[in-house]
Design an enzyme around this catalytic site. Structure first.
Site, mmCIF file in Angstrom:
data_model
loop_
_atom_site.group_PDB
_atom_site.id
_atom_site.type_symbol
_atom_site.label_atom_id
_atom_site.label_comp_id
_atom_site.label_asym_id
_atom_site.label_seq_id
_atom_site.Cartn_x
_atom_site.Cartn_y
_atom_site.Cartn_z
ATOM 1 C CB THR A 132 45.769 51.527 45.842
ATOM 2 O OG1 THR A 132 46.556 50.345 45.680
ATOM 3 C CG2 THR A 132 46.651 52.758 45.710
ATOM 4 C CG ASN A 149 51.708 51.745 41.764
ATOM 5 O OD1 ASN A 149 52.635 50.952 41.863
ATOM 6 N ND2 ASN A 149 50.445 51.358 41.765
ATOM 7 C CB CYS A 192 47.887 49.489 39.491
ATOM 8 S SG CYS A 192 47.062 48.219 40.447
ATOM 9 N NE ARG A 233 41.147 45.633 36.462
ATOM 10 C CZ ARG A 233 41.126 45.287 37.748
ATOM 11 N NH1 ARG A 233 40.287 45.866 38.573
ATOM 12 N NH2 ARG A 233 41.955 44.371 38.228
HETATM 13 N N1 LIG Z 1 45.609 44.340 40.579
HETATM 14 C C1 LIG Z 1 46.800 44.734 41.002
HETATM 15 O O1 LIG Z 1 47.825 44.484 40.377
HETATM 16 C C2 LIG Z 1 46.929 45.525 42.280
HETATM 17 C C3 LIG Z 1 48.184 45.632 42.887
HETATM 18 C C4 LIG Z 1 48.306 46.359 44.060
HETATM 19 C C5 LIG Z 1 47.199 46.997 44.598
HETATM 20 N N2 LIG Z 1 46.001 46.899 43.973
HETATM 21 C C6 LIG Z 1 44.848 47.580 44.587
HETATM 22 O O2 LIG Z 1 44.087 46.613 45.298
HETATM 23 C C7 LIG Z 1 42.688 46.896 45.168
HETATM 24 C C8 LIG Z 1 41.977 45.718 44.542
HETATM 25 O O3 LIG Z 1 42.483 45.528 43.237
HETATM 26 P P1 LIG Z 1 42.109 44.265 42.357
HETATM 27 O O4 LIG Z 1 42.882 44.360 41.097
HETATM 28 O O5 LIG Z 1 42.217 43.040 43.192
HETATM 29 O O6 LIG Z 1 40.564 44.592 42.075
HETATM 30 P P2 LIG Z 1 39.473 43.649 41.406
HETATM 31 O O7 LIG Z 1 38.504 44.563 40.761
HETATM 32 O O8 LIG Z 1 40.126 42.559 40.629
HETATM 33 O O9 LIG Z 1 38.768 42.956 42.651
HETATM 34 C C9 LIG Z 1 37.927 43.622 43.563
HETATM 35 C C10 LIG Z 1 36.900 42.615 44.055
HETATM 36 O O10 LIG Z 1 36.194 43.179 45.138
HETATM 37 C C11 LIG Z 1 34.843 42.761 45.040
HETATM 38 N N3 LIG Z 1 34.015 43.623 45.881
HETATM 39 C C12 LIG Z 1 33.534 44.860 45.646
HETATM 40 N N4 LIG Z 1 32.816 45.305 46.697
HETATM 41 C C13 LIG Z 1 32.870 44.335 47.634
HETATM 42 C C14 LIG Z 1 32.334 44.185 48.948
HETATM 43 N N5 LIG Z 1 31.582 45.151 49.517
HETATM 44 N N6 LIG Z 1 32.583 43.046 49.623
HETATM 45 C C15 LIG Z 1 33.332 42.082 49.058
HETATM 46 N N7 LIG Z 1 33.856 42.149 47.822
HETATM 47 C C16 LIG Z 1 33.634 43.268 47.125
HETATM 48 C C17 LIG Z 1 34.561 42.822 43.568
HETATM 49 O O11 LIG Z 1 33.419 42.071 43.220
HETATM 50 C C18 LIG Z 1 35.865 42.239 42.993
HETATM 51 O O12 LIG Z 1 35.794 40.855 42.842
HETATM 52 C C19 LIG Z 1 42.607 48.196 44.372
HETATM 53 O O13 LIG Z 1 42.564 49.271 45.254
HETATM 54 C C20 LIG Z 1 43.897 48.195 43.601
HETATM 55 O O14 LIG Z 1 44.313 49.490 43.263
HETATM 56 C C21 LIG Z 1 45.826 46.160 42.848
#
Ligand SMILES: NC(=O)c1ccc[n+]([C@@H]2O[C@H](COP(=O)([O-])OP(=O)(O)OC[C@H]3O[C@@H](n4cnc5c(N)ncnc54)[C@H](O)[C@@H]3O)[C@@H](O)[C@H]2O)c1
Length: 438
Positions: free
Chosen positions: A114, A199, A251, A318
């Site tokens: 996002t 959201n 989020c 979180r």
């Molecule tokens: N969690 C949710 O419910 C949700 C829903 C919709 C959208 N999102 C969005 O999706 C995105 C990810 O969310 P999430 O909850 O999966 O985050 P998260 O923190 O669980 O996972 C992110 C992952 O990316 C890895 N990472 C960081 N830098 C990296 C790189 N250079 N190369 C490879 N991996 C790398 C981290 O180590 C981590 O494991 C965010 O922008 C979030 O807002 C999340």
């Protein structure tokens, strides 16, 4: 898949399940090692089964080069947490771009993280400046909800695809081909805004019903009945009208803040979102007021916080309401206990000073109050004679309106919900009855 968090892992498992070969890259060695060994680092229903089932089509790596050696389409699923200013922190996204090898024209970068509106334009410009003008860019925001993420991927309400070039949008749409859902094809900026606005609107509904609940408390109405009556209106619908102690998670809080800041940075004061955020902050603190209403001074009292993750069926803590509540109660001088079926390990690092308990009964034994913070199904039976006997003072503050107030009262508890008619007045249960059983 770049990033093996909630979004990256679920998307990887589901795409593999659809028959695609998927390489997942993360930068945390333990996470990659866990995944290679078949261990799933997050609690998400259905995910371990799917990962195991599609094992032959999944690979996990630490090296970006491995990923691009095999993959044509790279989904960016890295975290975009808030900065101190409230803007989204895009450093992980930019880091991915810095690490991008010199890929050929078959490579397509798809943003699932996002991001603020305008990010796609900036990424496009950065790719062009790096001599990667031949690499396509698509915004494909993710709408999954933790706890139901696998189902949300497999049966989404819609798939949003924003692209600079039609052919790039076609390639992403093709990946989702077996899934039956409307595909919303828009420009990149609109795709980015659809995610933020969705959201923010869901968060607005939550803050709205919470304010209605607060007004119900002072006027004698019952928010559960009100929400049911409102939700049957087809123009409103029943979703996100559950009054409680506010939204948390990775989020909503950050995306609402990010949209507010995005507007502010562009010269627009987004007044409504300020209120949504403020209502949400105050809502968590109202629990402390409810406890004080019944217990008076909280110093020296023992409070059990039941449910620590930001919502059921996840171990994600979180921005969980439990963190705010625990900190407030500790500051008041209370002894704070915490129970959660899956998040105790995460809580250990985040909830210093809180006594973490393996069972609900341990958490409530000798407690002056039990607070339902997260509506885990395990808590439905909380108002039992066993719990009643174990508590020093049988007060339940039901922050999620999970229990039946009448049943709780019949079982000898003082019951306080959110916006529910007949919340008990202090001293509703006689002091003599409050002595714990021997
Ligand atoms: N969690 C949710 O419910 C949700 C829903 C919709 C959208 N999102 C969005 O999706 C995105 C990810 O969310 P999430 O909850 O999966 O985050 P998260 O923190 O669980 O996972 C992110 C992952 O990316 C890895 N990472 C960081 N830098 C990296 C790189 N250079 N190369 C490879 N991996 C790398 C981290 O180590 C981590 O494991 C965010 O922008 C979030 O807002 C999340």
């Amino acid at each position: 898949m770049i990033g093996a968090g909630w979004v990256g892992l679920v998307t990887a498992a589901c795409f593999a399940d659809l028959g695609h070969d998927v390489v997942v890259r993360d930068i945390v060695p333990e996470r990659v090692a866990d995944l290679q060994a078949g261990r799933v680092p997050i609690h998400e229903p259905g995910l371990p089964e799917l990962l195991a089932q599609a094992r032959d089509r999944l690979r996990f790596t630490l090296a970006m080069a491995d990923l691009f050696a095999a993959a044509r389409v790279a989904f960016v699923c890295v975290g975009t947490p808030p900065t101190y200013s409230g803007d989204a922190d895009l450093s992980a996204v930019w880091h991915v771009l810095d690490e991008l090898p010199d890929v050929d024209e078959r490579a397509l970068l798809v943003m699932k993280s996002t991001v603020p509106v305008g990010t796609g334009e900036k990424v496009r410009a950065a790719l062009d400046a790096r001599g990667l003008a031949h690499v396509g860019y698509v915004s494909n925001p993710e709408f999954l909800a933790e706890g139901t993420a696998v189902r949300d991927f497999q049966a989404p309400d819609r798939i949003v695809i924003g692209a600079f070039a039609e052919s790039d949008a076609d390639r992403v749409a093709a990946l989702y081909a077996p899934i039956e859902a409307p595909i919303v094809r828009v420009d990149v900026a609109s795709a980015e805004m659809i995610k933020l606005a969705s959201n923010a609107f869901l968060a607005t509904r939550i803050s709205f019903i919470n304010e209605i609940a607060n007004v119900c408390e002072v006027t004698g109405a019952d928010v559960e009945q009100v929400a049911r009556g409102m939700g049957l209106d087809h123009r409103l619908g029943p979703h996100f009208l559950r009054a409680g102690i506010g939204f948390g998670g990775s989020c909503f809080p950050k995306d609402v803040q990010a949209l507010k800041q995005l507007a502010g940075n562009s010269g627009y004061h987004f007044q409504l979102l300020n209120a949504v955020i403020e209502v949400n902050e105050l809502q968590k603190r109202r629990v402390v007021g409810k406890l004080a209403k019944h217990l008076g001074e909280l110093r020296g009292k023992t409070i059990a916080l039941l449910g620590l993750s930001f919502k059921p069926n996840t171990n994600d803590m979180r921005e969980a309401s439990s963190l705010v509540l625990a900190a407030r109660l500790l500051a008041e001088g209370a002894t704070v206990r915490g129970w959660d079926p899956v998040s105790l390990e995460e809580a250990q690092a985040l909830m210093q000073g809180v006594e973490l308990c393996e069972t609900v009964l341990t958490a409530v034994t000798g407690a002056d109050a039990a607070v339902v913070v997260t509506e885990w199904p395990e808590l439905r039976g909380l108002a039992s004679s066993e719990v009643r006997a174990a508590m020093r003072n049988p007060l339940i503050v039901d922050g999620r309106n999970l229990l039946d107030p009448e049943e709780a009262r019949a079982a000898g508890f003082t019951y306080e919900g959110i916006g529910r008619a007949g919340n008990d007045t202090p001293g509703a249960v006689e002091t003599a009855e409050r002595e714990p059983a021997a």
